[in-house]
Motif scaffolding. Structure first.
Motif: not given
Length: 114
Positions: A44-71
């Protein structure tokens, strides 16, 4: 002689999106081990906010954000989603630490780590 345990490593996965690939074994697994739920949230975040999974630890996804909330309102809503996704997101060590304060960090971030 004890058998050697395999070491952690990297791998490549064929998937339609990073969120679906992350379902293999990433997410806030210390909160809920249902990878389908965490994958649905990240998708859902991928579709709405341009989040991409670039890496993941055992329990930690690392997500760059292309369109963070603006308001402030959008940031507060996404901060609440972060807290629902992984309650440890609002650090316990920094109490009192409000959701509104965290929302400011969400709006300014170009990467989210859980």
């Amino acid at each position: 002689m004890a058998a050697e345990r395999p070491s952690a490593g990297q791998g490549l996965v064929t998937a339609a999106s990073g969120a679906l690939a992350a379902a293999i074994r990433s997410g806030p697994l210390d909160q809920d081990d249902d990878t389908g739920k965490s994958s649905a949230v990240v998708l859902d975040w991928e579709r709405r906010l341009g989040v991409r999974v670039v890496g993941a630890g055992f329990a930690t996804p690392h997500l760059p954000v292309a369109a963070a909330p603006t308001t402030p309102e959008e940031a507060l809503a996404v901060a609440a989603e972060h807290f629902a996704f992984c309650p440890d997101t609002v650090p316990r060590s920094r109490r009192p630490y409000t959701l509104a304060a965290y929302a400011g960090r969400v709006a300014d971030a170009d990467r989210w780590d859980f």
